[in-house]
Motif scaffolding. Structure first.
Motif, PDB file in Angstrom:
ATOM      1  N   SER A 114       0.840  -1.185   0.000  1.00  0.00           N
ATOM      2  CA  SER A 114       0.000   0.000   0.000  1.00  0.00           C
ATOM      3  C   SER A 114       0.885   1.248   0.000  1.00  0.00           C
ATOM      4  CB  SER A 114      -0.915  -0.056   1.227  1.00  0.00           C
ATOM      5  OG  SER A 114      -1.021   1.202   1.802  1.00  0.00           O
ATOM      6  N   THR A 116       0.794   5.393   0.375  1.00  0.00           N
ATOM      7  CA  THR A 116      -0.067   6.508   0.753  1.00  0.00           C
ATOM      8  C   THR A 116       0.586   7.845   0.411  1.00  0.00           C
ATOM      9  OG1 THR A 116       0.874   6.575   2.969  1.00  0.00           O
ATOM     10  CG2 THR A 116      -1.095   5.263   2.699  1.00  0.00           C
ATOM     11  N   ALA A 129      -4.456   9.880   0.154  1.00  0.00           N
ATOM     12  CA  ALA A 129      -4.783   8.887  -0.864  1.00  0.00           C
ATOM     13  C   ALA A 129      -4.010   7.616  -0.571  1.00  0.00           C
ATOM     14  CB  ALA A 129      -4.427   9.411  -2.253  1.00  0.00           C
ATOM     15  N   GLU A 130      -4.661   6.487  -0.747  1.00  0.00           N
ATOM     16  CA  GLU A 130      -3.995   5.209  -0.511  1.00  0.00           C
ATOM     17  C   GLU A 130      -4.262   4.283  -1.690  1.00  0.00           C
ATOM     18  OE1 GLU A 130      -4.777   3.500   3.357  1.00  0.00           O
ATOM     19  OE2 GLU A 130      -4.102   1.517   2.702  1.00  0.00           O
ATOM     20  N   PHE A 131      -3.182   3.770  -2.277  1.00  0.00           N
ATOM     21  CA  PHE A 131      -3.301   2.855  -3.416  1.00  0.00           C
ATOM     22  C   PHE A 131      -2.858   1.479  -2.953  1.00  0.00           C
ATOM     23  CE2 PHE A 131      -2.073   7.058  -4.696  1.00  0.00           C
ATOM     24  CZ  PHE A 131      -3.078   7.393  -5.586  1.00  0.00           C
ATOM     25  N   VAL A 145      -7.642   2.069  -5.795  1.00  0.00           N
ATOM     26  CA  VAL A 145      -7.617   3.150  -4.818  1.00  0.00           C
ATOM     27  C   VAL A 145      -8.409   2.708  -3.597  1.00  0.00           C
ATOM     28  CG1 VAL A 145      -8.377   5.502  -4.359  1.00  0.00           C
ATOM     29  CG2 VAL A 145      -7.511   4.896  -6.610  1.00  0.00           C
ATOM     30  N   GLU A 146      -7.783   2.747  -2.440  1.00  0.00           N
ATOM     31  CA  GLU A 146      -8.498   2.363  -1.215  1.00  0.00           C
ATOM     32  C   GLU A 146      -9.165   3.594  -0.601  1.00  0.00           C
ATOM     33  OE1 GLU A 146      -8.250  -0.684   0.761  1.00  0.00           O
ATOM     34  OE2 GLU A 146      -8.974   0.106   2.666  1.00  0.00           O
ATOM     35  N   GLU A 147      -8.416   4.698  -0.615  1.00  0.00           N
ATOM     36  CA  GLU A 147      -8.984   5.944  -0.115  1.00  0.00           C
ATOM     37  C   GLU A 147      -8.428   7.069  -0.980  1.00  0.00           C
ATOM     38  OE1 GLU A 147      -9.214   6.618   4.451  1.00  0.00           O
ATOM     39  OE2 GLU A 147      -7.627   5.170   4.118  1.00  0.00           O
ATOM     40  N   ALA A 148      -9.188   8.084  -1.236  1.00  0.00           N
ATOM     41  CA  ALA A 148      -8.698   9.258  -1.954  1.00  0.00           C
ATOM     42  C   ALA A 148      -9.663  10.396  -1.666  1.00  0.00           C
ATOM     43  CB  ALA A 148      -8.626   8.995  -3.448  1.00  0.00           C
TER      44      ALA A 148
END
Ligand code: HEC
Length: 403
Positions: A114, A116, A129-131, A145-148
């Motif tokens: 992951s 970030t 953002a977390e990929f 994308v986990e979070e963005a």
């Protein structure tokens, strides 16, 4: 006389905390509540400024105390990196696991990488953002994308996240990363109700209310696309909206003396394509510590409407966890968790779901520092009365680093 001097000398250090030590003491009590403390050296001064911006609203710090924590971290920080004119931080984590389970093959898994990106683009705007690349990637597991989201701050303690967020329901989702989760496995309940790694798209108003010196509240109010019509909750996470209707939720936690957190969660919204059938979820969490012993528990319940022919789907579960730091490096953890999920609907994309499980997990972890952990875990898995009982115990290993 000696006794008097002894008592006096043991009190003086408390009186005598000067500005610098106060920053350290505040960092330890306010920031060590949810995760192990990061060594100040891990980040540069400007990176700490950004991190504290993001974390202070979770910690009930007054403006004055926030500056003390920032001062302490900055004066003990690592060197500024080249290009540090940039106002973002690249970080992330990587972990590998090995699972041995009697009823399936033994597997090594390059489970998870992951990356970030987080930072500040304006006085009032930060982003995160977390990929992720799961199971080694390849065409079956492309990066996603986990979070963005961007976070718009109305003031020091109130912001609104806009974008792809982790849905705030109960607490485990915040701790599902390998450096926050004390065990390797996730609780059975958290695999389905208020699913872990439950990303969704929407807006999330979040904030911190300091009520008294020893009590503050953290809250989240959100509107998201909501779960869709997958075969069961876990498979119902979605990025696109299936019904043009939003789901709503709230999570409120009270924090007492930086040691005990108790909170409630509620989520509600339609999950079928027509937007006629509601899913309602309720949660409760408790998190605290006594010395080196941390305890943690959650309860969740979900009622999901089905079309007339089928009764309402029902899911319920809880877990309780104790984790004890034996010395600087070694930690033992025990968790008992249940999940009872029965949904007989086999239409509108649903499939017959019957899970009745109880798991007792025992784990040992070795933390070399705040960025490296090795874990070993043994799980006693007990299938409930509805399912034929089978031997399903699990032995697992994990190595994880954050960078
Ligand atoms: C309510 C619980 C909570 C409190 C209180 C808290 N944190 Fe965190 N912290 C988290 C979670 C969850 C994560 C991991 C997810 C993330 O990075 O957003 C995290 C991550 C971090 C990270 C790692 C970020 C990275 O990029 O690797 C740092 C550093 C950190 N916290 C510092 C702090 C400091 C400093 C404080 C006190 C001002 C604090 N935390 C208070 C929950 C908390």
């Amino acid at each position: 006389m000696f006794l008097f001097l002894f008592v006096l000398t043991s009190i003086i250090p408390i009186w005598g905390i000067d500005g610098k030590n106060e920053g350290k003491a505040l960092y330890e009590s306010k920031c060590g509540r949810c995760h192990d403390l990061y060594s100040p050296k891990v980040f540069s001064g400007s990176e700490w400024e950004m991190k504290v911006r993001e974390m202070a609203p979770l910690s009930g710090l007054t403006r004055e105390n926030e500056s003390k924590v920032t001062e302490y971290l900055k004066s003990n920080a690592g060197n500024e990196k080249k290009n540090s004119g940039n106002s973002f931080i690249i970080g992330g984590y990587l972990y590998t696991e090995y699972f041995n389970n009697q009823s399936s093959t033994n597997t090594f898994d390059a489970h998870y990488l992951s990356i970030t990106l987080s930072g500040k683009v304006h006085k009032k705007v930060t982003f995160y953002a977390e990929f992720e690349l799961e199971h080694g990637g390849g065409s079956l597991n492309p990066p996603f994308v986990e979070e963005a989201y961007l976070d718009f701050w109305f003031n020091r303690n109130t912001g609104i996240k806009i974008g792809a967020i982790l849905t705030p329901f109960n607490k485990f989702d915040d701790f599902h990363g390998p450096l926050q989760n004390r065990l390797i496995s996730r609780p059975e309940m958290s695999k389905e109700i208020g699913v872990s790694a439950w990303k969704d798209v929407g807006v999330n108003l979040h904030g911190n209310l300091i009520v008294t010196k020893n009590f503050y509240l953290n809250y989240d109010l959100y509107l998201v696309n909501g779960l869709g019509s997958g075969s069961r909750f876990r498979k119902s996470r979605q990025y696109k909206d299936n019904n043009n209707l939003l789901s709503k939720g709230i999570r409120v936690s009270g924090i007492f003396s930086d040691r005990l957190e108790a909170g409630v969660s509620y989520y509600s919204g339609p999950w079928d394509d027509e937007g006629l059938l509601d899913l309602n979820m309720y949660g409760f969490h408790l998190l605290g510590s006594i010395g080196d012993l941390q305890f943690y528990g959650e309860y969740s319940k979900a009622d999901s409407e089905n079309t007339n022919v089928y009764p309402e789907g029902k899911a319920e579960g809880y877990f309780i966890q104790g984790s004890y730091l034996m010395n600087t490096y070694l930690r033992t953890t025990i968790r008992y968790g249940t999940l009872d999920y029965l949904d007989t609907a086999e239409d509108i994309g649903r499939s017959f779901t019957d899970i009745d499980k109880r798991v007792l997990a025992l784990g040992l972890s070795l933390n070399l520092n705040s960025s490296v952990v090795f874990k070993i875990e043994y799980d006693f898995v007990m299938e409930g009365e509805r399912s034929a009982s089978k031997e399903n115990n699990i032995l697992a290993f994990q190595a994880a680093v954050s960078f």
